[in-house]
Design a protein around this motif. Structure first.
Motif, mmCIF file in Angstrom:
data_model
loop_
_atom_site.group_PDB
_atom_site.id
_atom_site.type_symbol
_atom_site.label_atom_id
_atom_site.label_comp_id
_atom_site.label_asym_id
_atom_site.label_seq_id
_atom_site.Cartn_x
_atom_site.Cartn_y
_atom_site.Cartn_z
ATOM 1 N N LYS A 1 2.219 8.456 -1.775
ATOM 2 C CA LYS A 1 1.094 8.014 -0.952
ATOM 3 C C LYS A 1 0.745 6.560 -1.249
ATOM 4 C CE LYS A 1 -2.481 8.391 1.788
ATOM 5 N NZ LYS A 1 -2.336 8.514 3.249
ATOM 6 N N ALA B 1 3.307 4.321 0.352
ATOM 7 C CA ALA B 1 3.147 4.278 1.796
ATOM 8 C C ALA B 1 2.001 3.350 2.204
ATOM 9 C CB ALA B 1 2.907 5.687 2.337
ATOM 10 N N GLU C 1 2.276 0.021 4.576
ATOM 11 C CA GLU C 1 1.433 -0.227 5.745
ATOM 12 C C GLU C 1 0.738 -1.581 5.636
ATOM 13 O OE1 GLU C 1 -2.322 1.806 8.166
ATOM 14 O OE2 GLU C 1 -1.724 2.551 6.208
ATOM 15 N N ALA D 1 0.362 4.715 7.192
ATOM 16 C CA ALA D 1 0.713 5.253 5.878
ATOM 17 C C ALA D 1 0.979 6.753 5.925
ATOM 18 C CB ALA D 1 -0.394 4.946 4.872
ATOM 19 N N LYS E 1 5.579 10.035 8.568
ATOM 20 C CA LYS E 1 6.657 10.582 7.759
ATOM 21 C C LYS E 1 7.994 10.384 8.470
ATOM 22 C CE LYS E 1 3.787 14.171 5.636
ATOM 23 N NZ LYS E 1 3.636 15.617 5.393
#
Length: 409
Positions: free
Chosen positions: A212, A215, A219, A227, A230
């Motif tokens: 996380k 991600a 972003e 973010a 997937k």
């Protein structure tokens, strides 16, 4: 006396012979359940832990003698002895506001040899059992006012031996008050600890948190549109392909697990294979079976590597197309509203474009230079775009014109 706290039991021996008035005060307050629900409102590491105030502020409390003497019995005198000192861990003494101001508050020492307190406070007992509880209390986390973040509360008091007569005649022993709580958690509250997880669960939780975080970074720097997006789960990626392997070959080989479409990535100039490809299945189950069966197999004398796709290229294209379509629709809606309200006039079959507006200006100026400032351009032409640049391969030529003398300057 036993003090049952939310950390555990503390057993104290009282100096009833040397400090009879103080010991009697403590025992009778315990008998009246006066200390029940009192918290240790002040805990100073390697110093003392203080309690005995029903208001839990450190400013309240009164002695048992008030029940028989009235207001003047709220406090009672000191019983200080030169040979009884703060030598041991677990020394029990009364809190006061000055000489002869003992009420109900008391403290327990959390280390030995606190000699600067000697001669100032009445020591009336010492810890007999529960030294491990004091060690836990000494390590508790506290705020800037030395109040524990998790309340250490006296739940019950039990008198094991009372040599004194009752001050107040009671028909029956008072019942314990109901448990009390405030905004802070209790020291014995059951908390969900990470240590309760299995090794596999802890590893999965850590991996998810790290993914996380990565991600969110992607972003922020613009590598992914969202973010929470997937990668597609129905697409697998294979590498180390032989350059002679073709899309049709992979369609046949991977197609035995389900309908799929292979796409070998090639150099955009030469068309040569870059030795890796993406295979997209109609469903996730087929992709999972292909991943299990095709990893490390040999295709055209090359042992390939297969993994699940981590590329966002397709999602990026869809995202950008959706954003572009949304912008065009918004511009067309604005143009339509302006036409309906009479803000701009004149039909236009051109697409939205800024250069179209410039071209319209030039054309209408050439047709009637004097009155050009009165014309109305179409809405689509005003709102901007670059269609004509794309068609012409650059900026279109602009017809030169002369400004009438009447408008010069």
């Amino acid at each position: 006396v036993i003090l049952q706290t939310s950390l555990g039991d503390l057993v104290f021996d009282l100096f009833v012979d040397r400090c009879p008035k103080t010991s009697k005060n403590f025992l009778k307050l315990c008998q009246l359940k006066y200390y029940n629900n009192c918290i240790f409102h002040t805990v100073e590491k390697d110093f003392i832990a203080q309690s005995g105030d029903p208001t839990n502020t450190g400013k309240g409390g009164e002695s048992v003698y008030r029940y028989i003497e009235g207001e003047k019995g709220r406090y009672f005198g000191d019983e200080i002895h030169d040979d009884i000192k703060h030598v041991k861990v677990g020394t029990l003494a009364m809190v006061n506001k000055g000489p002869h101001t003992n009420g109900s508050q008391f403290y327990v020492t959390l280390r030995s040899n606190i000699d600067f307190l000697d001669g100032k406070y009445t020591i009336f007992g010492e810890l007999a059992e529960g030294h491990e509880i004091l060690e836990k209390m000494n390590e508790i986390y506290c705020d800037k006012n030395n109040r524990p973040f998790r309340n250490i509360r006296i739940k019950h008091t039990y008198i094991l031996d009372d040599p004194f007569d009752d001050i107040i005649k009671l028909e029956q022993e008072p019942s314990s008050p109901p448990p009390a709580r405030d905004e802070r958690p209790e020291a014995d509250d059951e908390l969900v600890e990470e240590d309760a997880q299995t090794v596999e669960e802890a590893e999965r939780a850590t991996a998810a948190a790290e993914a996380k975080s990565r991600a969110v970074v992607l972003e922020m720097i613009g590598d992914v549109p969202d973010a929470d997006m997937k990668p597609p789960e129905n697409v697998i990626w294979c590498c180390k392909l032989n350059p002679i392997t073709q899309d049709e070959d992979l369609d046949i080989i991977f197609g035995r697990f389900g309908p799929c479409k292979a796409n070998i990535i090639r150099d955009h100039k030469t068309g040569d294979s870059l030795n890796y490809a993406f295979i997209e299945y109609d469903n996730v189950e087929a992709a999972e079976v292909a991943y299990e069966k095709m990893n490390n197999v040999i295709i055209d004398d090359r042992r390939i590597k297969v993994d699940f796709c981590q590329s966002f290229a397709k999602q990026w294209r869809q995202f950008k197309l959706a954003q572009r379509e949304k912008l065009i629709n918004k511009r067309n809606e604005v143009a339509k509203n302006m036409q309906e309200q009479g803000g701009i006039k004149g039909p236009s079959n051109q697409v939205v474009g800024g250069n179209d507006y410039q071209r319209e200006v030039v054309d209408k100026w050439n047709a009637n230079p004097v009155s050009t400032h009165t014309f109305h351009a179409s809405a689509e032409a005003k709102l901007g775009g670059f269609r004509d640049r794309k068609e012409s391969g650059g900026r279109p030529g602009v017809t030169k014109y002369s400004i009438p003398p009447s408008l010069a300057g």
